[in-house]
Design an enzyme around this catalytic site. Sequence first.
Site, PDB file in Angstrom:
ATOM      1  N   SER A  38       0.796  -1.225   0.000  1.00 45.27           N
ATOM      2  CA  SER A  38       0.000   0.000   0.000  1.00 45.27           C
ATOM      3  C   SER A  38       0.826   1.271   0.000  1.00 45.27           C
ATOM      4  CB  SER A  38      -0.925   0.014   1.226  1.00 45.27           C
ATOM      5  OG  SER A  38      -0.170  -0.090   2.421  1.00 45.27           O
ATOM      6  N   GLU A 218      -4.575   9.419  12.096  1.00 45.09           N
ATOM      7  CA  GLU A 218      -3.195   9.448  12.565  1.00 45.09           C
ATOM      8  C   GLU A 218      -2.503   8.197  12.041  1.00 45.09           C
ATOM      9  OE1 GLU A 218      -0.578   9.784  16.691  1.00 45.09           O
ATOM     10  OE2 GLU A 218      -2.665  10.463  16.654  1.00 45.09           O
ATOM     11  N   HIS A 222       1.272   5.499   5.754  1.00 46.27           N
ATOM     12  CA  HIS A 222       0.859   5.913   4.415  1.00 46.27           C
ATOM     13  C   HIS A 222       1.049   7.415   4.226  1.00 46.27           C
ATOM     14  CE1 HIS A 222      -1.398   2.150   5.330  1.00 46.27           C
ATOM     15  NE2 HIS A 222      -0.886   1.852   4.146  1.00 46.27           N
TER      16      HIS A 222
END
Length: 272
Positions: A38, A218, A222
């Site tokens: 990701s 938070e 990423h």
Amino acid sequence: MRIFFSCIKKAWPLSLFVLLAFAGAPPKKIKLYLIGDSTMANKVKQTFPETGWGMPLVTFFDSTVVVDNRAQNGRSTRTFLAENRWQPIVDALQEGDYVFIQFGHNDEAENYPDRYTPPEDYRKNLIKFVTETQRRKASPVLLTPITRRKFDKDGHQQETHVAYSRVTTEVAKQYKVPLIDLDKMSRDLVQQFGAENSKLLYLQLAPGDHPNYPYGKEDNTHFTELGARKMAQLAINEIKAQHLPLAERLAKPLPKNAVPPTKGKDAQPTTP
């Protein structure tokens, strides 16, 4: 005089051929495949401003490079293979293509048995990616997993992928393939930003900052658009530093006095 021009006319096709031969054919288009997790993957608008660093990467190359981002959220090397995400890439690879390989975040997630991959299995999977890419006469590039934002009480960014970055480095050395140490470079970058300003790089949102995250977010893994672009720039800088052939296909910057092109009747030339 008539004979002279007749000779010139006859010689013209040959002259043109010679000029074209010296100029050389334009480079053929190649594909740059991205496989990973990701931190690299394309994102949907519902998760914006979360941005994978593979998304802005396309803007750094000229039109001869097609960036094909196959990275997927939540995938480790093991699940990427198990879900048959790798074989279609192998089948499509052409001579001259590149494969950027960046895993580790989910491989090391021991609390998630559905994706966890022990270091030795991670090593075997990286070797599979590398050797199968080479068999297709394409170029694998290994990248260490990009850092998570994690500062100690003294304001020092911590190393968050020790075992998996080490394995990635060892495989690159053993198989003599380029290594982009994104782990170290991203740690250095985060340290330069500091404990507070580095929040701008990651998905750190207060309640009300963005409609996609009404209660805030938070996230120290990423990236925002800024963070993704900064991480992509790290990879590009290393492509240049290592003099990889891919560097020859980077987009050329506009001259400082160039006027950016626009569409329509108000279009301006790119140079005065």
